[in-house]
Write a protein that holds these residues in place. Structure first.
Motif, PDB file in Angstrom:
ATOM      1  N   PHE A   1      34.552  39.889  46.475  1.00  0.00           N
ATOM      2  CA  PHE A   1      35.448  41.046  46.441  1.00  0.00           C
ATOM      3  C   PHE A   1      35.711  41.494  45.002  1.00  0.00           C
ATOM      4  CE2 PHE A   1      39.801  42.841  46.386  1.00  0.00           C
ATOM      5  CZ  PHE A   1      39.658  43.853  47.327  1.00  0.00           C
ATOM      6  N   ALA A   2      35.837  40.533  44.101  1.00  0.00           N
ATOM      7  CA  ALA A   2      36.183  40.848  42.694  1.00  0.00           C
ATOM      8  C   ALA A   2      34.967  40.967  41.797  1.00  0.00           C
ATOM      9  CB  ALA A   2      37.114  39.768  42.150  1.00  0.00           C
ATOM     10  N   ARG A   3      33.771  40.956  42.358  1.00  0.00           N
ATOM     11  CA  ARG A   3      32.565  40.983  41.533  1.00  0.00           C
ATOM     12  C   ARG A   3      32.510  42.250  40.673  1.00  0.00           C
ATOM     13  NH1 ARG A   3      26.845  40.965  44.507  1.00  0.00           N
ATOM     14  NH2 ARG A   3      27.707  42.985  45.160  1.00  0.00           N
ATOM     15  N   ASP A   4      32.162  42.072  39.369  1.00  0.00           N
ATOM     16  CA  ASP A   4      32.007  43.169  38.402  1.00  0.00           C
ATOM     17  C   ASP A   4      33.302  43.927  38.147  1.00  0.00           C
ATOM     18  OD1 ASP A   4      29.296  42.560  38.245  1.00  0.00           O
ATOM     19  OD2 ASP A   4      28.808  43.907  39.910  1.00  0.00           O
ATOM     20  N   ALA A   5      34.433  43.325  38.465  1.00  0.00           N
ATOM     21  CA  ALA A   5      35.728  43.987  38.243  1.00  0.00           C
ATOM     22  C   ALA A   5      36.492  43.275  37.137  1.00  0.00           C
ATOM     23  CB  ALA A   5      36.543  43.988  39.531  1.00  0.00           C
ATOM     24  N   VAL A   6      37.569  43.900  36.694  1.00  0.00           N
ATOM     25  CA  VAL A   6      38.489  43.302  35.734  1.00  0.00           C
ATOM     26  C   VAL A   6      39.671  42.749  36.513  1.00  0.00           C
ATOM     27  CG1 VAL A   6      40.006  43.737  33.770  1.00  0.00           C
ATOM     28  CG2 VAL A   6      37.791  44.893  33.915  1.00  0.00           C
ATOM     29  N   LEU A   7      39.948  41.455  36.343  1.00  0.00           N
ATOM     30  CA  LEU A   7      41.065  40.830  37.053  1.00  0.00           C
ATOM     31  C   LEU A   7      42.383  41.197  36.393  1.00  0.00           C
ATOM     32  CD1 LEU A   7      40.084  37.171  38.031  1.00  0.00           C
ATOM     33  CD2 LEU A   7      40.072  39.229  39.431  1.00  0.00           C
ATOM     34  N   VAL A   8      43.379  41.514  37.210  1.00  0.00           N
ATOM     35  CA  VAL A   8      44.725  41.824  36.720  1.00  0.00           C
ATOM     36  C   VAL A   8      45.704  40.961  37.497  1.00  0.00           C
ATOM     37  CG1 VAL A   8      46.470  43.610  36.385  1.00  0.00           C
ATOM     38  CG2 VAL A   8      44.043  44.207  36.247  1.00  0.00           C
ATOM     39  N   ALA A   9      46.665  40.388  36.804  1.00  0.00           N
ATOM     40  CA  ALA A   9      47.711  39.617  37.466  1.00  0.00           C
ATOM     41  C   ALA A   9      48.971  39.666  36.618  1.00  0.00           C
ATOM     42  CB  ALA A   9      47.268  38.176  37.683  1.00  0.00           C
ATOM     43  N   HIS A  10      50.101  39.471  37.278  1.00  0.00           N
ATOM     44  CA  HIS A  10      51.371  39.388  36.556  1.00  0.00           C
ATOM     45  C   HIS A  10      51.597  37.926  36.215  1.00  0.00           C
ATOM     46  CE1 HIS A  10      54.927  41.502  35.222  1.00  0.00           C
ATOM     47  NE2 HIS A  10      55.664  40.469  35.621  1.00  0.00           N
ATOM     48  N   ASN A  11      51.599  37.616  34.933  1.00  0.00           N
ATOM     49  CA  ASN A  11      51.525  36.244  34.423  1.00  0.00           C
ATOM     50  C   ASN A  11      50.164  35.671  34.796  1.00  0.00           C
ATOM     51  OD1 ASN A  11      52.205  33.849  33.163  1.00  0.00           O
ATOM     52  ND2 ASN A  11      53.304  33.037  34.946  1.00  0.00           N
ATOM     53  N   ALA A  12      49.133  36.303  34.256  1.00  0.00           N
ATOM     54  CA  ALA A  12      47.748  35.990  34.605  1.00  0.00           C
ATOM     55  C   ALA A  12      47.359  34.538  34.376  1.00  0.00           C
ATOM     56  CB  ALA A  12      46.807  36.923  33.850  1.00  0.00           C
ATOM     57  N   PRO A  13      47.827  33.859  33.325  1.00  0.00           N
ATOM     58  CA  PRO A  13      47.413  32.455  33.160  1.00  0.00           C
ATOM     59  C   PRO A  13      47.705  31.596  34.387  1.00  0.00           C
ATOM     60  CG  PRO A  13      48.417  33.252  31.155  1.00  0.00           C
ATOM     61  CD  PRO A  13      48.619  34.329  32.176  1.00  0.00           C
ATOM     62  N   PHE A  14      48.785  31.908  35.102  1.00  0.00           N
ATOM     63  CA  PHE A  14      49.125  31.124  36.299  1.00  0.00           C
ATOM     64  C   PHE A  14      48.088  31.359  37.395  1.00  0.00           C
ATOM     65  CE2 PHE A  14      51.066  30.869  40.498  1.00  0.00           C
ATOM     66  CZ  PHE A  14      51.644  29.615  40.484  1.00  0.00           C
ATOM     67  N   ASP A  15      47.884  32.609  37.792  1.00  0.00           N
ATOM     68  CA  ASP A  15      46.981  32.909  38.906  1.00  0.00           C
ATOM     69  C   ASP A  15      45.533  32.567  38.569  1.00  0.00           C
ATOM     70  OD1 ASP A  15      48.824  34.612  40.897  1.00  0.00           O
ATOM     71  OD2 ASP A  15      49.298  35.205  38.850  1.00  0.00           O
ATOM     72  N   VAL A  16      45.075  32.958  37.366  1.00  0.00           N
ATOM     73  CA  VAL A  16      43.694  32.684  36.991  1.00  0.00           C
ATOM     74  C   VAL A  16      43.476  31.182  36.835  1.00  0.00           C
ATOM     75  CG1 VAL A  16      41.933  33.061  35.216  1.00  0.00           C
ATOM     76  CG2 VAL A  16      43.406  34.945  35.940  1.00  0.00           C
ATOM     77  N   GLY A  17      44.478  30.468  36.366  1.00  0.00           N
ATOM     78  CA  GLY A  17      44.355  29.015  36.237  1.00  0.00           C
ATOM     79  C   GLY A  17      44.117  28.343  37.584  1.00  0.00           C
ATOM     80  N   PHE A  18      44.839  28.780  38.627  1.00  0.00           N
ATOM     81  CA  PHE A  18      44.628  28.215  39.963  1.00  0.00           C
ATOM     82  C   PHE A  18      43.249  28.574  40.508  1.00  0.00           C
ATOM     83  CE2 PHE A  18      49.080  27.107  40.199  1.00  0.00           C
ATOM     84  CZ  PHE A  18      49.109  26.059  41.103  1.00  0.00           C
ATOM     85  N   LEU A  19      42.812  29.822  40.286  1.00  0.00           N
ATOM     86  CA  LEU A  19      41.504  30.239  40.788  1.00  0.00           C
ATOM     87  C   LEU A  19      40.371  29.475  40.088  1.00  0.00           C
ATOM     88  CD1 LEU A  19      42.111  34.085  41.054  1.00  0.00           C
ATOM     89  CD2 LEU A  19      41.746  32.498  42.964  1.00  0.00           C
ATOM     90  N   ARG A  20      40.483  29.297  38.788  1.00  0.00           N
ATOM     91  CA  ARG A  20      39.455  28.557  38.052  1.00  0.00           C
ATOM     92  C   ARG A  20      39.409  27.094  38.512  1.00  0.00           C
ATOM     93  NH1 ARG A  20      37.551  30.693  33.022  1.00  0.00           N
ATOM     94  NH2 ARG A  20      37.242  28.545  32.364  1.00  0.00           N
ATOM     95  N   ALA A  21      40.591  26.499  38.716  1.00  0.00           N
ATOM     96  CA  ALA A  21      40.633  25.105  39.173  1.00  0.00           C
ATOM     97  C   ALA A  21      40.019  24.985  40.560  1.00  0.00           C
ATOM     98  CB  ALA A  21      42.072  24.603  39.176  1.00  0.00           C
TER      99      ALA A  21
END
Length: 629
Positions: A123-143
Motif C-alpha cells: 500500500f505504501a510502495r513508492d510513497a512518503v511516510l507521514v506520521a505524528h511523532n514518526a519515530p514511534f510509528d516507524v520504529g514499530f513498523l521497522r521492528a
C-alpha cells in the motif's frame, strides 16, 4: 566544445569570459523551461501515506502492534485507505484498553503482523511516510519488518510533530499534540486513539502545515528534508537560488547586489545539492550565513570532471578574491627558500622563482614563517655563511669574520679562511639536501632533538622539530612539483565509476584540458581533440609550476591516484631515487634515521617509487590505457 567522442573542456585562463546559465534565464536573457529534475518534485505531485498505529505499549522490542490505519493522499485528494486490527500475540494491558478502546476480545481472530505487514508495504510502495511523532510509528513498523523477515524499503519519512514545532507557536497552541493541532486547524475528523481516525486527522494537519511552510520556501519534496531546521526565514526563502542548478560537478559563484562575487565553491557531484545545503541548519559558519543573506544569485559553471571543478575553483578565487573565501588567494605571496648563484652562495627567502642559472629553490611555503624555519634548518645542518652581503672572490685585507666563524659554524670565506673550492663543497651538500636526499638534515636535527630531550628542554626540542618539518615539507613539495613543471605535456586517463573515461591533459603542472567519454566511446579521438584545442602553456622557471601551487598539487594528487593510466608524456617525468618525499613528517624521518643508526632497515611508504638501480625513477611506467574503451 563537443564532438562525437565526448565532452571536451579546454581550461582557458580567461575564466571571466564564461557565461553560465543560471536558474530561469539563458545567457541571452530569454526564459528557460526548467526540467523536473532541475527543480525537484512539487509537493502537489508527491504521494503521501499517512499512518497511525495502536500498540500494547511504547517499546517496539517488548510491545506489539494492535491496529494499523493508513491514508494515501496526493495533491489534497484521498487515493485510498487501509485499516486492520492486528493480533499482538498476547493480552492488551488494561490501561491501553482504556486509552484506545481496543480489548483483547476484539483481537481474537484478527490477522497476525506477518500477514498484515506485506499488505501495508504494498500500500505504501513508492510513497512518503507521514506520521505524528514518526519515530514511534516507524520504529514499530521497522521492528515488525525485522521480526517477520521483510526488508524495510527505506521510505522517506515526514514527522508532523517536527513540522508543527517549526510553524505553530505557543501563542496559537499550548502543545503540539495531534488533538490540539486538529482542533487548531479545524480537522474534519477528531482524533480518538483509533488508528484510521487518527491517520485521517493527521492528513488534515499535514495539509495545514504544508500551507504554512510554503511561504517559507518549502514547496518541493526535497525541501521537506530540511524543513524543520532552525534556519532564519530570510535564509530559507533563498533556497530558490538553487533552483535550476544542474545535477553535475562544477563550480558555483554566489553574487551580491552589485553583481560582485561573494563566494566561490565547488561540488564534485551535484551543484544543486551542494548549493541547497547553504540554506539549511547544516551550515554552521557565521561568515557563510552572513554571505547567504547578502547573496542575490548563484552562477554555476558545469565541469567535465571533478578535477576540473577543483581547479576552476582555485582560479576563480584567485581572479575575484571573494571576501568570504579564506583559502590562499595570492600565489605570488607564497615564499621560497633560495640557494643563490654567486661566488659564495647563501640562503635567502624570496617571493618568486627567477631564471637564475645555478640557483636552487625549495618550496613554496605556506607562510614567511615556515620558509624561515626551513632556511634555519639548512643553516643548522651545514656550515654555510649567513651574512647577506655579496662576497668578492678575493677577501679584502680589512675584512673581519662574524661570531659564526669563531663557533665553527662557518668557514669564513669573507676573510679568506675558506677558498671557493672548499666552500663549494659545502654548497653542493646543501644543494643535494634541497634537491634530493635530506638525510644529513634529518640526522643533524635528530641528534639535536635527542640532546635537548636528555636535558629536558622540551620546548626547544619542539622548535627544532618544527624546523625540520618545515624544511621536509618544502623540499618534498619542490621535488614533487619540479618534474611535472618541467614536463611539456602529460596525458592521462582514469576509469570513471560509470565505466567511461576521465581524460586529463597537463602542461607544465597546469591543467590545460579535460574531458569525459562514456563507456561505449573510443577515447582516442577525444584525446586527439584535447591535444589540439588545449590551452597553450608557456614553460615556467622550474621548480615553480605554470599554475597556482595548489593547482599543481591537485593535478599531481589526481595523477597519483590508483587506476590512473599514463597515455603519453612529452619530456621527462622522473624523480631522484632518494628524495624528501618519503620523509615529509619529521617524526617519521627521525624514526627512520634512528633505525638506520641501529642497523635496521628504515621503513619506507608502500607507495614510494621503486628503482632497480641508482638514478631517477621514471614515473610513466604505468599500465598503458587500452586501445578501446
Amino acid at each position: 566544445m563537443s564532438d562525437s567522442a565526448g565532452t571536451v573542456t579546454g581550461m582557458s585562463s580567461s575564466l571571466h569570459r564564461l557565461r553560465p546559465v543560471w536558474a530561469g534565464a539563458a545567457t541571452d536573457g530569454t526564459a528557460v523551461q526548467l526540467a523536473l529534475d532541475e527543480i525537484g518534485t512539487p509537493l502537489s505531485e508527491v504521494t503521501f501515506v499517512v499512518v497511525d498505529l495502536e500498540t500494547t505499549g511504547g517499546t517496539p522490542a517488548e510491545c506489539a502492534i494492535t491496529e494499523i490505519g493508513a491514508v494515501k493522499v496526493r495533491g489534497g485528494q484521498v487515493l485510498g485507505e487501509l485499516q486492520t486490527l492486528v493480533d499482538p500475540g498476547g493480552p492488551v494491558p488494561p490501561f491501553i484498553q482504556v486509552l484506545t478502546g481496543i480489548t483483547s476480545s476484539m483481537l481474537v481472530g484478527a490477522p497476525r503482523i506477518d500477514e498484515v505487514l506485506p499488505s501495508f508495504l504494498e500500500f505504501a510502495r513508492d510513497a512518503v511516510l507521514v506520521a505524528h511523532n514518526a519515530p514511534f510509528d516507524v520504529g514499530f513498523l521497522r521492528a515488525a519488518a525485522a521480526r517477520t523477515g521483510h526488508a524495510w524499503p527505506g521510505y522517506r519519512v515526514v514527522d508532523t510533530v517536527r513540522l508543527a514545532r517549526r510553524v505553530v507557536t505557543r501563542d496559537e497552541a499550548p502543545n503540539h499534540k495531534l488533538s490540539t493541532l486538529a482542533a487548531l486547524f479545524g480537522a474534519a475528523v477528531t482524533p480518538n486513539h483509533r488508528a484510521l481516525d487518527d491517520a485521517r486527522a493527521t492528513v488534515d494537519v499535514l495539509h495545514a502545515l504544508l500551507a504554512r511552510l510554503g511561504p517559507l520556501g518549502v514547496t518541493h519534496l526535497e525541501d521537506l528534508a530540511t524543513a524543520t531546521d532552525p534556519v532564519p526565514q530570510e535564509v530559507r526563502r533563498k533556497r530558490t537560488l538553487a533552483d535550476g542548478l544542474p545535477d553535475a560537478p562544477g563550480v558555483y559563484l554566489f553574487r551580491g547586489p552589485h553583481d560582485e562575487v561573494l563566494y566561490v565553491g565547488t561540488s564534485t557531484t551535484s551543484l544543486r545539492t551542494r548549493v541547497r545545503s547553504y540554506f539549511t541548519s547544516s551550515e554552521k559558519r557565521s561568515r557563510i550565513q552572513e554571505m547567504v543573506r547578502i547573496a542575490e544569485r548563484v552562477d554555476p559553471v558545469v565541469c567535465a570532471t571533478p578535477l576540473e571543478a577543483r581547479v576552476r575553483e582555485l582560479r576563480l578565487i584567485a581572479e575575484h578574491s571573494p571576501r568570504y573565501n579564506r583559502r590562499s588567494r595570492f600565489p605570488e605571496r607564497m615564499p621560497w627558500v633560495r640557494l643563490t648563484s654567486e661566488p659564495y652562495p647563501r640562503l635567502s627567502v624570496v617571493r618568486e622563482v627567477r631564471d637564475e642559472p645555478g640557483a636552487t629553490y625549495v618550496g613554496p611555503f605556506g607562510s614567511q614563517g615556515a620558509a624561515t624555519l626551513a632556511l634555519e634548518a639548512l643553516q643548522e645542518s651545514f656550515a654555510i655563511r649567513q651574512c647577506t652581503r655579496r662576497l668578492p672572490l678575493v677577501a679584502p685585507a680589512a675584512a673581519s669574520a662574524c661570531a659564526l666563524a669563531d663557533m665553527g659554524r662557518c668557514g669564513a670565506p669573507c676573510i679568506g679562511e675558506q677558498d671557493q673550492h672548499g666552500y663549494g663543497e659545502v654548497v653542493e651538500r646543501v644543494r643535494a639536501a634541497m634537491l634530493g636526499d635530506p638525510a644529513p638534515v634529518v640526522a643533524a636535527h635528530a641528534e639535536r632533538i635527542e640532546a635537548l630531550v636528555d636535558q629536558q628542554r622540551f620546548e626547544e626540542a619542539a622548535t627544532v622539530r618544527d624546523r625540520l618539518g618545515a624544511f621536509l615539507r618544502g623540499a618534498a613539495r619542490a621535488q614533487r612539483v619540479g618534474p611535472v613543471a618541467r614536463c611539456a605535456e602529460i596525458v592521462a586517463a582514469r576509469r570513471a565509476d560509470d565505466g567511461g573515461w576521465e581524460i586529463v591533459l597537463v602542461r607544465h603542472g597546469r591543467l590545460a584540458a579535460t574531458a569525459r567519454v562514456d563507456r561505449m566511446t573510443d577515447p582516442r579521438p577525444t584525446i586527439a581533440t584535447l591535444r589540439t584545442t588545449a590551452e597553450h602553456v608557456a614553460a615556467p622557471v622550474a621548480p615553480a609550476p605554470a599554475a597556482h601551487p595548489e593547482e599543481a598539487d591537485l593535478v599531481l594528487d589526481w595523477l597519483e591516484r590508483p587506476g590512473v593510466r599514463i597515455v603519453d608524456v612529452v619530456g621527462t617525468w622522473a624523480l631522484p631515487v632518494r628524495t624528501a618525499l618519503g620523509d615529509v613528517e619529521p617524526a617519521a624521518a627521525i624514526a627512520a634515521h634512528a633505525a638506520a643508526v641501529l642497523g635496521r632497515p628504515a621503513p619506507r611508504p608502500a607507495d614510494r617509487p621503486h628503482a632497480e638501480a641508482p638514478g631517477s625513477v621514471d614515473l610513466t611506467r604505468h599500465a598503458a590505457m587500452p586501445r578501446t574503451a
